[in-house]
Design a protein around this motif. Structure first.
Motif, PDB file in Angstrom:
ATOM      1  N   THR A 177       0.795  -1.136  -0.269  1.00 58.33           N
ATOM      2  CA  THR A 177       0.496  -0.306  -0.196  1.00 58.33           C
ATOM      3  C   THR A 177       0.949   0.933   0.181  1.00 58.33           C
ATOM      4  OG1 THR A 177      -1.650  -1.012   1.082  1.00 58.33           O
ATOM      5  CG2 THR A 177      -1.871   1.038   1.300  1.00 58.33           C
ATOM      6  N   GLY A 178       2.172   1.010   0.824  1.00 62.37           N
ATOM      7  CA  GLY A 178       3.347   2.196   0.644  1.00 62.37           C
ATOM      8  C   GLY A 178       3.820   2.925  -0.956  1.00 62.37           C
ATOM      9  N   LEU A 179       3.537   1.800  -0.893  1.00 52.89           N
ATOM     10  CA  LEU A 179       4.564   1.633  -2.444  1.00 52.89           C
ATOM     11  C   LEU A 179       3.729   1.990  -3.629  1.00 52.89           C
ATOM     12  CD1 LEU A 179       6.186  -1.373  -2.179  1.00 52.89           C
ATOM     13  CD2 LEU A 179       7.422   0.569  -2.614  1.00 52.89           C
ATOM     14  N   TYR A 180       2.233   2.107  -3.374  1.00 57.97           N
ATOM     15  CA  TYR A 180       1.535   2.328  -4.072  1.00 57.97           C
ATOM     16  C   TYR A 180       1.042   3.728  -4.414  1.00 57.97           C
ATOM     17  CZ  TYR A 180      -3.787   2.908  -6.257  1.00 57.97           C
ATOM     18  OH  TYR A 180      -4.457   3.851  -7.084  1.00 57.97           O
ATOM     19  N   ASN A 181       1.026   3.879  -3.020  1.00 57.12           N
ATOM     20  CA  ASN A 181       0.459   5.301  -2.086  1.00 57.12           C
ATOM     21  C   ASN A 181       1.719   6.281  -2.855  1.00 57.12           C
ATOM     22  OD1 ASN A 181      -1.977   5.574  -1.916  1.00 57.12           O
ATOM     23  ND2 ASN A 181      -1.562   4.504   0.128  1.00 57.12           N
ATOM     24  N   PHE A 182       2.980   6.224  -2.561  1.00 57.92           N
ATOM     25  CA  PHE A 182       4.156   6.561  -3.524  1.00 57.92           C
ATOM     26  C   PHE A 182       4.102   6.438  -4.666  1.00 57.92           C
ATOM     27  CE2 PHE A 182       9.025   7.033  -4.291  1.00 57.92           C
ATOM     28  CZ  PHE A 182       9.441   7.794  -3.942  1.00 57.92           C
TER      29      PHE A 182
ATOM     30  N   ALA B 180       3.523  10.335  -6.836  1.00 57.60           N
ATOM     31  CA  ALA B 180       4.846  10.616  -7.375  1.00 57.60           C
ATOM     32  C   ALA B 180       4.734  11.194  -9.097  1.00 57.60           C
ATOM     33  CB  ALA B 180       6.057   9.060  -7.746  1.00 57.60           C
ATOM     34  N   LEU B 181       3.628  10.172  -9.779  1.00 58.74           N
ATOM     35  CA  LEU B 181       2.910  10.470 -11.288  1.00 58.74           C
ATOM     36  C   LEU B 181       1.999  11.379 -11.357  1.00 58.74           C
ATOM     37  CD1 LEU B 181       2.552   6.584 -12.220  1.00 58.74           C
ATOM     38  CD2 LEU B 181       4.313   7.937 -12.634  1.00 58.74           C
ATOM     39  N   TYR B 182       1.132  11.650  -9.983  1.00 60.57           N
ATOM     40  CA  TYR B 182      -0.280  11.925 -10.370  1.00 60.57           C
ATOM     41  C   TYR B 182      -0.306  13.590  -8.995  1.00 60.57           C
ATOM     42  CZ  TYR B 182      -1.411   7.798 -12.683  1.00 60.57           C
ATOM     43  OH  TYR B 182      -1.909   7.192 -13.597  1.00 60.57           O
ATOM     44  N   GLY B 183       1.323  13.646  -8.653  1.00 61.26           N
ATOM     45  CA  GLY B 183       1.104  14.865  -7.034  1.00 61.26           C
ATOM     46  C   GLY B 183       0.182  14.220  -6.153  1.00 61.26           C
ATOM     47  N   VAL B 184      -0.831  12.909  -6.540  1.00 59.71           N
ATOM     48  CA  VAL B 184      -1.733  13.248  -4.669  1.00 59.71           C
ATOM     49  C   VAL B 184      -1.637  11.627  -4.914  1.00 59.71           C
ATOM     50  CG1 VAL B 184      -2.910  15.858  -4.637  1.00 59.71           C
ATOM     51  CG2 VAL B 184      -3.576  13.044  -5.907  1.00 59.71           C
ATOM     52  N   PRO B 185      -1.775  11.048  -3.708  1.00 61.39           N
ATOM     53  CA  PRO B 185      -1.606   9.631  -3.632  1.00 61.39           C
ATOM     54  C   PRO B 185      -3.402   9.053  -3.633  1.00 61.39           C
ATOM     55  CG  PRO B 185      -1.253  10.501  -1.702  1.00 61.39           C
ATOM     56  CD  PRO B 185      -0.799  12.102  -2.861  1.00 61.39           C
TER      57      PRO B 185
END
Length: 106
Positions: A29-34, A38-43
């Motif tokens: 979950t942490g990796l996905y949120n990171f 990073a890609l979209y500017g917000v988790p």
């Protein structure tokens, strides 16, 4: 981390009810949120996963970890197809913004 206010109680309930591996779940979950941050500017939280968790918690032994994994893979696949084909724009046009805001509020 995105959406932890509702995510943590659901994951803890799944851990207690279905013996979910808490460490692995929180790491991914942490990796996905990171990555999404990073890609979209917000988790980006994934709301269908909360529905899957609710079904898993509320049912007996019929809906276990393998079923949750398959449901998550299919949900991710559907979202991936919608994103790559541009069909999300069609969905965006068909669903009124008031419905989206109501779901977000609830």
């Amino acid at each position: 981390m995105g959406d932890l206010g509702t995510y943590i109680p659901i994951v803890l309930a799944l851990t207690l009810a279905k013996n979910l591996n808490l460490g692995t779940t929180l790491i991914f979950t942490g990796l996905y949120n990171f990555v999404t941050g990073a890609l979209y500017g917000v988790p980006m939280p994934v709301q269908p996963m909360k529905s899957i968790a609710a079904v898993a918690i509320s049912t007996g032994s019929d809906f276990g970890i393998p079923e949750m994994m398959v449901a998550g893979i299919f949900t991710g696949g559907i979202l991936l197809v919608l994103g790559f084909t541009g069909l999300t724009q069609l969905v965006y046009k068909l669903i009124p913004l008031s419905v989206v805001r109501g779901i977000q509020l609830s």
